[in-house]
Every structure is written in C-alpha cells, then in structure tokens.
Design a protein around this motif. Sequence first.
Motif, mmCIF file in Angstrom:
data_model
loop_
_atom_site.group_PDB
_atom_site.id
_atom_site.type_symbol
_atom_site.label_atom_id
_atom_site.label_comp_id
_atom_site.label_asym_id
_atom_site.label_seq_id
_atom_site.Cartn_x
_atom_site.Cartn_y
_atom_site.Cartn_z
ATOM 1 N N SER A 199 0.844 -1.195 0.000
ATOM 2 C CA SER A 199 0.000 0.000 0.000
ATOM 3 C C SER A 199 0.878 1.243 0.000
ATOM 4 C CB SER A 199 -0.897 0.046 1.247
ATOM 5 O OG SER A 199 -1.737 -1.072 1.331
ATOM 6 N N ARG A 200 0.267 2.366 -0.366
ATOM 7 C CA ARG A 200 0.924 3.667 -0.237
ATOM 8 C C ARG A 200 0.134 4.488 0.765
ATOM 9 N NH1 ARG A 200 0.645 8.571 -3.824
ATOM 10 N NH2 ARG A 200 2.510 9.812 -3.378
ATOM 11 N N ALA A 201 0.806 4.966 1.789
ATOM 12 C CA ALA A 201 0.129 5.703 2.854
ATOM 13 C C ALA A 201 -0.156 7.139 2.427
ATOM 14 C CB ALA A 201 0.970 5.701 4.123
ATOM 15 N N PHE A 202 -1.272 7.664 2.921
ATOM 16 C CA PHE A 202 -1.560 9.085 2.746
ATOM 17 C C PHE A 202 -0.544 9.919 3.524
ATOM 18 C CE2 PHE A 202 -3.524 12.961 4.407
ATOM 19 C CZ PHE A 202 -3.903 13.575 3.228
ATOM 20 N N GLY A 203 -0.107 9.398 4.678
ATOM 21 C CA GLY A 203 0.870 10.112 5.493
ATOM 22 C C GLY A 203 1.216 9.318 6.730
ATOM 23 N N THR A 238 3.245 9.190 17.268
ATOM 24 C CA THR A 238 2.972 7.800 17.648
ATOM 25 C C THR A 238 3.520 6.779 16.656
ATOM 26 O OG1 THR A 238 0.820 8.006 16.561
ATOM 27 C CG2 THR A 238 0.881 8.341 18.966
ATOM 28 N N GLY A 239 4.168 7.221 15.582
ATOM 29 C CA GLY A 239 4.649 6.284 14.577
ATOM 30 C C GLY A 239 3.508 5.627 13.819
ATOM 31 N N THR A 240 2.444 6.376 13.586
ATOM 32 C CA THR A 240 1.224 5.842 12.979
ATOM 33 C C THR A 240 1.171 6.121 11.486
ATOM 34 O OG1 THR A 240 -0.012 6.072 15.042
ATOM 35 C CG2 THR A 240 -1.299 6.021 13.013
ATOM 36 N N LEU A 241 0.747 5.111 10.719
ATOM 37 C CA LEU A 241 0.501 5.267 9.285
ATOM 38 C C LEU A 241 -0.965 5.598 9.059
ATOM 39 C CD1 LEU A 241 2.487 2.118 8.216
ATOM 40 C CD2 LEU A 241 3.124 4.462 7.587
ATOM 41 N N VAL A 242 -1.236 6.492 8.124
ATOM 42 C CA VAL A 242 -2.605 6.877 7.796
ATOM 43 C C VAL A 242 -2.873 6.468 6.356
ATOM 44 C CG1 VAL A 242 -4.242 8.778 7.634
ATOM 45 C CG2 VAL A 242 -2.471 8.809 9.407
ATOM 46 N N VAL A 248 4.411 1.987 1.711
ATOM 47 C CA VAL A 248 5.320 3.033 1.238
ATOM 48 C C VAL A 248 4.806 4.377 1.743
ATOM 49 C CG1 VAL A 248 6.263 4.197 -0.794
ATOM 50 C CG2 VAL A 248 5.897 1.712 -0.828
ATOM 51 N N VAL A 249 5.700 5.172 2.333
ATOM 52 C CA VAL A 249 5.323 6.517 2.756
ATOM 53 C C VAL A 249 6.497 7.452 2.494
ATOM 54 C CG1 VAL A 249 6.049 6.169 5.176
ATOM 55 C CG2 VAL A 249 4.363 7.934 4.616
ATOM 56 N N GLU A 250 6.199 8.622 1.938
ATOM 57 C CA GLU A 250 7.244 9.607 1.673
ATOM 58 C C GLU A 250 7.510 10.452 2.907
ATOM 59 O OE1 GLU A 250 5.063 9.563 -2.447
ATOM 60 O OE2 GLU A 250 4.583 8.987 -0.394
ATOM 61 N N ALA A 251 8.767 10.816 3.109
ATOM 62 C CA ALA A 251 9.158 11.577 4.294
ATOM 63 C C ALA A 251 8.436 12.915 4.375
ATOM 64 C CB ALA A 251 10.670 11.783 4.313
ATOM 65 N N ASP A 252 8.154 13.536 3.227
ATOM 66 C CA ASP A 252 7.478 14.846 3.270
ATOM 67 C C ASP A 252 5.996 14.722 3.608
ATOM 68 O OD1 ASP A 252 6.467 13.854 0.904
ATOM 69 O OD2 ASP A 252 7.322 15.417 -0.377
ATOM 70 N N ARG A 253 5.519 13.487 3.784
ATOM 71 C CA ARG A 253 4.139 13.265 4.231
ATOM 72 C C ARG A 253 4.072 12.917 5.718
ATOM 73 N NH1 ARG A 253 -0.015 11.656 0.396
ATOM 74 N NH2 ARG A 253 0.565 12.330 -1.682
ATOM 75 N N ILE A 254 5.213 12.967 6.394
ATOM 76 C CA ILE A 254 5.233 12.725 7.838
ATOM 77 C C ILE A 254 4.931 14.043 8.545
ATOM 78 C CG2 ILE A 254 6.562 11.914 9.813
ATOM 79 C CD1 ILE A 254 6.077 9.783 7.685
ATOM 80 N N VAL A 255 3.841 14.074 9.301
ATOM 81 C CA VAL A 255 3.463 15.274 10.041
ATOM 82 C C VAL A 255 3.644 15.031 11.534
ATOM 83 C CG1 VAL A 255 1.843 16.009 8.253
ATOM 84 C CG2 VAL A 255 1.030 14.585 10.147
ATOM 85 N N ALA A 256 3.526 16.088 12.306
ATOM 86 C CA ALA A 256 3.795 15.977 13.737
ATOM 87 C C ALA A 256 2.681 15.261 14.489
ATOM 88 C CB ALA A 256 4.018 17.364 14.334
ATOM 89 N N THR A 257 1.423 15.657 14.233
ATOM 90 C CA THR A 257 0.313 15.220 15.077
ATOM 91 C C THR A 257 -0.885 14.781 14.237
ATOM 92 O OG1 THR A 257 -0.729 17.412 15.165
ATOM 93 C CG2 THR A 257 1.010 16.950 16.785
#
Length: 229
Positions: free
Chosen positions: A131-135, A140-144, A165-174
């Motif tokens: 899968s490809r994650a939205f973010g 919490t180390g959570t995939l969305v 698969v998740v891109e680093a620029d889609r990692i948000v704080a909260t």
Amino acid sequence: MADAVRNRASVLGAIRRSLAVSGEEQDRRTAVDKRMANHRRNLLPQRAQLPDQKRVQLFRDMLLSVDASLVDVARLEEVPDAVAAFLRSHNLEPRFRMGKDGYLRGLPWHRMPSLTRLEGPAEPTDETTLSRAFGGVAETGTLVLTSGPSNPVTLNFLPENHIVVVEADRIVATYEDIWQRLRFLNGPGVMPRTVNMITGPSRTADIEQTLQLGAHGPRRLHVILVGGR
C-alpha cells in the motif's frame, strides 16, 4: 437497515430527553456549526513539535518501538528493490498484491522480473500486500491510509505481511496535522469513505495478558520510507 435507523433514532431521542432538549435549539445548532467550521486543534505534545528531520526520526523511533520494521530509500524508484529484499529476508513467496495507485504502478517493476505483481482488493490467499500511505504521524509512529481503488482497505488487514510506502514529506507531527491535510485535499465536508490509522502490526493480549502479533490482521508491518535521509 431500517432497524438500524430506528435504533439510532431511539438512542438519540433518549439522549435528548435526558438533556431536556429537542435538538432544534438555535444556540446549540450555532455552537455545533461553529465548532465544525473552525476545526479547533487539541493540545499538541511537545515531543512532536520538531523540525523536519527530527520529526521524521521521531516517526522512525516510534514505529520501531511498536514492532514494525522500516527501511529507508532515497527515491521512489528504489521501492521495487526494497519490496523484493523484504520478501527474501522472510523467505516469502515473491508475489504480492497492490491497488491501482498511480505512483506505485509507475515504478520500475521490470527490474525485478522474479516478482509477481497482482492488482485489486486483497484475497484470502494473498500472503503479502503493498500500500501507499496518505501520510504518517510522528508522535505515535502511525501510518494513515485512505480507502479507494488506489489502495483498497482489504490490503491493510487480510494478509500476514503488509508493506507500506510513505514519503518523508508526508510525515506530520500530530493527528491534527493529518486531519488538516485531509480537509485541504478533499474540500470542506468531504472525506474518504474510510481513514485507517495503523500503529504497528495487529496484536492482542486478551489471553492471559500475553502479547500475540497478527491476531486481527497482519503479523508483519514493514514500512519503506522514501527520502527520509
């Protein structure tokens, strides 16, 4: 369906009677409309208020702390190699299923001729899905993951092994940041049918408080983080 509607109306009616309201009071309706429109944010944990690189590292640390595995790749084009490496490392069949995600479809899978790539919703016989994650949420180390033909929900829950698969620029704080992005991309009042938030492999400790992985879903969750270094 009719019974469900009647039951819902009965429950809501009981709540209104206990509050001595009808649900039509203008001041209450105005307060609800204002809350829905303003999207007031909750308290933000200090550990998530970090610059970009440290935020991505926090995501990494939290993800690993919940028994997921992770590998970094510099570019999306390296994903096929990472998928093949994961399958080899666990002695898994070189076969997986994915949705119709345009980014994943366009990757150089031809470089891995040994891989069998299937598309569509997961089936009970599928051992591994991609899968490809939205973010991702750093605190919490959570995939969305959002539902749709690009990434069917069944990919998240049916197989023993789930690669995301998740891109680093889609990692948000909260979590508040993720909801803000969803609202921005989908427009006011519009959301995907399902938004799944996944923190590590499936687990339960219901039986004698002994932790078991894979109880209600994948036993392994493997994340390919793109552009995190």
